[in-house]
Design a protein around this motif. Structure first.
Motif, mmCIF file in Angstrom:
data_model
loop_
_atom_site.group_PDB
_atom_site.id
_atom_site.type_symbol
_atom_site.label_atom_id
_atom_site.label_comp_id
_atom_site.label_asym_id
_atom_site.label_seq_id
_atom_site.Cartn_x
_atom_site.Cartn_y
_atom_site.Cartn_z
ATOM 1 N N GLY A 138 0.735 -1.433 -0.287
ATOM 2 C CA GLY A 138 0.117 0.062 -0.143
ATOM 3 C C GLY A 138 1.169 1.187 -0.164
ATOM 4 O O GLY A 138 0.256 2.354 -0.072
ATOM 5 N N VAL A 139 2.569 0.993 0.558
ATOM 6 C CA VAL A 139 2.885 2.144 -0.025
ATOM 7 C C VAL A 139 2.896 3.135 -1.675
ATOM 8 O O VAL A 139 3.021 1.878 -1.972
ATOM 9 C CB VAL A 139 4.615 1.795 0.797
ATOM 10 N N VAL A 140 2.722 3.848 -1.102
ATOM 11 C CA VAL A 140 3.454 4.865 -2.156
ATOM 12 C C VAL A 140 4.376 5.719 -2.544
ATOM 13 O O VAL A 140 4.787 6.692 -2.113
ATOM 14 C CB VAL A 140 2.146 5.770 -2.898
ATOM 15 N N ARG A 141 5.088 5.205 -3.815
ATOM 16 C CA ARG A 141 6.062 6.170 -4.331
ATOM 17 C C ARG A 141 6.566 6.472 -5.378
ATOM 18 O O ARG A 141 6.071 6.299 -6.470
ATOM 19 C CB ARG A 141 7.391 5.244 -3.329
ATOM 20 N N GLN A 142 7.468 7.246 -5.566
ATOM 21 C CA GLN A 142 7.813 7.887 -7.090
ATOM 22 C C GLN A 142 9.029 7.592 -7.788
ATOM 23 O O GLN A 142 9.852 6.986 -6.933
ATOM 24 C CB GLN A 142 7.642 9.329 -7.099
ATOM 25 N N LEU A 143 8.705 6.835 -8.815
ATOM 26 C CA LEU A 143 10.106 6.162 -9.490
ATOM 27 C C LEU A 143 10.189 7.202 -10.441
ATOM 28 O O LEU A 143 9.242 8.062 -11.452
ATOM 29 C CB LEU A 143 8.817 5.179 -9.753
ATOM 30 N N GLU A 144 10.764 6.844 -11.295
ATOM 31 C CA GLU A 144 11.655 8.119 -12.791
ATOM 32 C C GLU A 144 12.900 7.176 -13.142
ATOM 33 O O GLU A 144 13.750 6.547 -12.882
ATOM 34 C CB GLU A 144 12.489 9.452 -11.803
ATOM 35 N N ALA A 145 13.157 8.251 -14.445
ATOM 36 C CA ALA A 145 13.868 7.359 -15.238
ATOM 37 C C ALA A 145 14.537 8.038 -16.301
ATOM 38 O O ALA A 145 13.727 8.655 -16.548
ATOM 39 C CB ALA A 145 13.334 5.842 -15.937
ATOM 40 N N VAL A 146 15.715 8.351 -16.311
ATOM 41 C CA VAL A 146 16.282 9.723 -17.433
ATOM 42 C C VAL A 146 16.911 9.129 -18.312
ATOM 43 O O VAL A 146 17.959 8.021 -18.360
ATOM 44 C CB VAL A 146 17.376 10.618 -16.374
ATOM 45 N N ARG A 147 16.925 9.179 -19.725
ATOM 46 C CA ARG A 147 17.455 8.803 -20.942
ATOM 47 C C ARG A 147 17.584 9.864 -21.587
ATOM 48 O O ARG A 147 17.493 11.194 -21.227
ATOM 49 C CB ARG A 147 17.000 7.844 -20.907
ATOM 50 N N ALA A 202 13.408 6.823 -22.238
ATOM 51 C CA ALA A 202 13.103 7.049 -19.900
ATOM 52 C C ALA A 202 11.572 6.782 -20.055
ATOM 53 O O ALA A 202 11.392 5.596 -18.958
ATOM 54 C CB ALA A 202 13.144 9.067 -20.153
ATOM 55 N N VAL A 203 11.026 6.539 -21.262
ATOM 56 C CA VAL A 203 9.194 6.645 -20.572
ATOM 57 C C VAL A 203 9.872 4.130 -20.695
ATOM 58 O O VAL A 203 9.532 4.053 -20.289
ATOM 59 C CB VAL A 203 8.813 6.634 -21.934
ATOM 60 N N ARG A 204 9.985 4.448 -22.071
ATOM 61 C CA ARG A 204 10.785 2.547 -22.139
ATOM 62 C C ARG A 204 11.179 1.618 -20.387
ATOM 63 O O ARG A 204 10.867 1.016 -20.469
ATOM 64 C CB ARG A 204 11.495 2.287 -22.996
ATOM 65 N N ALA A 205 12.606 2.881 -20.323
ATOM 66 C CA ALA A 205 13.395 2.359 -19.339
ATOM 67 C C ALA A 205 12.148 2.644 -17.529
ATOM 68 O O ALA A 205 12.544 1.816 -17.241
ATOM 69 C CB ALA A 205 14.210 3.552 -18.607
ATOM 70 N N LEU A 206 11.281 3.632 -17.526
ATOM 71 C CA LEU A 206 10.929 3.327 -16.542
ATOM 72 C C LEU A 206 9.862 2.532 -17.197
ATOM 73 O O LEU A 206 9.375 1.784 -15.612
ATOM 74 C CB LEU A 206 9.511 4.734 -17.104
ATOM 75 N N THR A 207 8.779 1.862 -17.833
ATOM 76 C CA THR A 207 8.054 1.292 -17.755
ATOM 77 C C THR A 207 8.670 -0.886 -17.206
ATOM 78 O O THR A 207 8.480 -1.304 -16.447
ATOM 79 C CB THR A 207 7.719 0.929 -19.163
ATOM 80 N N GLU A 208 9.941 -0.748 -18.137
ATOM 81 C CA GLU A 208 10.549 -1.640 -17.499
ATOM 82 C C GLU A 208 10.685 -2.209 -15.786
ATOM 83 O O GLU A 208 11.128 -2.810 -15.573
ATOM 84 C CB GLU A 208 11.860 -1.923 -18.307
ATOM 85 N N LYS A 209 11.499 -1.122 -15.640
ATOM 86 C CA LYS A 209 11.085 -0.785 -13.505
ATOM 87 C C LYS A 209 9.878 -1.236 -13.280
ATOM 88 O O LYS A 209 10.278 -1.799 -12.072
ATOM 89 C CB LYS A 209 11.331 0.695 -13.400
ATOM 90 N N VAL A 210 8.599 -0.788 -13.389
ATOM 91 C CA VAL A 210 7.273 -0.948 -13.276
ATOM 92 C C VAL A 210 6.897 -2.136 -13.284
ATOM 93 O O VAL A 210 6.617 -3.011 -12.303
ATOM 94 C CB VAL A 210 6.256 0.119 -13.127
ATOM 95 N N GLU A 211 7.519 -2.938 -14.607
ATOM 96 C CA GLU A 211 6.988 -4.466 -14.383
ATOM 97 C C GLU A 211 7.943 -5.056 -13.759
ATOM 98 O O GLU A 211 7.478 -6.248 -13.277
ATOM 99 C CB GLU A 211 7.378 -4.342 -16.350
ATOM 100 N N SER A 212 9.457 -4.961 -13.644
ATOM 101 C CA SER A 212 10.773 -5.651 -12.429
ATOM 102 C C SER A 212 9.516 -5.499 -11.298
ATOM 103 O O SER A 212 9.616 -6.445 -10.536
ATOM 104 C CB SER A 212 11.815 -5.052 -12.797
ATOM 105 N N LEU A 213 9.720 -4.529 -10.584
ATOM 106 C CA LEU A 213 8.709 -4.248 -9.352
ATOM 107 C C LEU A 213 7.397 -5.098 -9.255
ATOM 108 O O LEU A 213 6.823 -5.971 -7.968
ATOM 109 C CB LEU A 213 8.045 -2.774 -8.900
#
Length: 314
Positions: free
Chosen positions: A18-27, A33-44
């Motif tokens: 239930g914890v909300v946190r902000q994720l980001e990716a820089v490219r 950047a969107v692709r990297a962020l998507t991969e990070k979310v899917e990994s989590l």
């Protein structure tokens, strides 16, 4: 866009706790950047709480993970694993493998099972078990809230009335089998009455084909006042595709001792005695099954396929 010219993508992510946190990716670009962020979310999403499956996991992966888990379970019989793998790769994965777990709705599963039931009712039950176990793991890992297989309706088969064969029907079966053996000889093949012997033993014992061909000479007692045979195992196809004798039957009630009628004793005397010429030979063969080690010659599902006499297997 940052001051250094690089693109940044951000998203708010809420995990299972239930914890909300902000994720980001820089490219270098916004797309990257969107692709990297998507991969990070899917990994989590895929690794949260140590899960092996996620909502976007393909059913191919989910089913294969189940098969691996079942293979490691010593309580699962080898023949069951063979059946699971055959049904998985022949039916479940080809039809549902590209769907994700989240896309496996009750409606889709119900349609698949009903279509399979119309042509392969026996394999439909196994497919239903595979899907239920695979999606059950997803429920336990918190990926989905309920198992959609449970709500899927499948056709109910009417139980067929079981009756004994009449004397006329038995005679017809034996005549047809004998005619098949003799027809092969007329066409130039060897005259071999082994299929006839198998039919006679099946009529005498009522045993399943795998049980019948799994009878060992040590299971037969022809010297007793009332000759008997003990059904103590069955033939199965192992994971390597070769025939092997399983030292227990299909059910708990499979182990049984049966009386042998006269015509069945005649069959055993005709088939067995050529191999039991010496005491040493008898000791060597007493633990072997009455079946073939050459797979194409015999099918444990429907009996002899070629009419060739079997050899004994260890």
């Amino acid at each position: 866009m940052r001051n250094d010219g690089k693109a940044r993508a951000r998203v708010r992510y809420r995990d299972l706790s239930g914890v909300v946190r902000q994720l980001e990716a820089v490219r270098q670009s916004q797309t990257a950047a969107v692709r990297a962020l998507t991969e990070k979310v899917e990994s989590l999403a895929g690794s949260a709480a140590g899960r092996e499956v996620a909502a976007n996991t393909r059913m191919t992966t989910a089913v294969e993970q189940l098969l691996d888990a079942e293979s490691a379970d010593t309580r699962i019989r080898p023949q069951t694993l063979v059946t699971y793998r055959r049904v998985a790769y022949e039916h479940v994965i080809p039809k549902l493998g590209k769907l994700t777990i989240a896309e496996c709705t009750t409606g889709r599963i119900e349609t698949f099972l009903q279509n399979l039931a119309s042509t392969r009712p026996g394999q439909m039950k196994t497919a239903r078990t595979l899907l239920s176990l695979s999606l059950g793991r997803a429920v336990r890992h918190g990926v989905i809230a309920f198992n959609p297989v449970r709500e899927a309706r499948i056709p109910v088969r009417q139980k067929e009335h079981v009756r004994a064969l009449t004397a006329v029907e038995v005679a017809r079966i034996r005549d047809a089998t004998r005619g098949r053996c003799e027809a092969r000889a007329i066409l130039g093949g060897p005259l071999d009455y082994f299929p006839m012997d198998v039919v006679d033993l099946a009529l005498a014992t009522g045993a399943r084909m795998g049980e019948l061909l799994g009878i060992r000479w040590k299971d037969v007692n022809l010297d007793a006042e009332t000759p008997t045979v003990t059904i103590s195992g069955t033939l199965i196809y192992g994971e390597n595709g070769r025939l092997a004798r399983q030292p227990f039957g299909k059910t708990r009630k499979s182990h049984r001792t049966l009386l042998f009628p006269t015509f069945a004793i005649d069959v055993l005397n005709r088939v067995v005695k050529p191999w039991l010429r010496t005491t040493e030979c008898h000791a060597r063969l007493s633990h072997r099954a009455m079946a073939t080690s050459y797979r194409p010659r015999i099918s444990i599902d429907s009996g002899d396929k070629s009419g060739q006499r079997p050899v004994l297997i260890g």
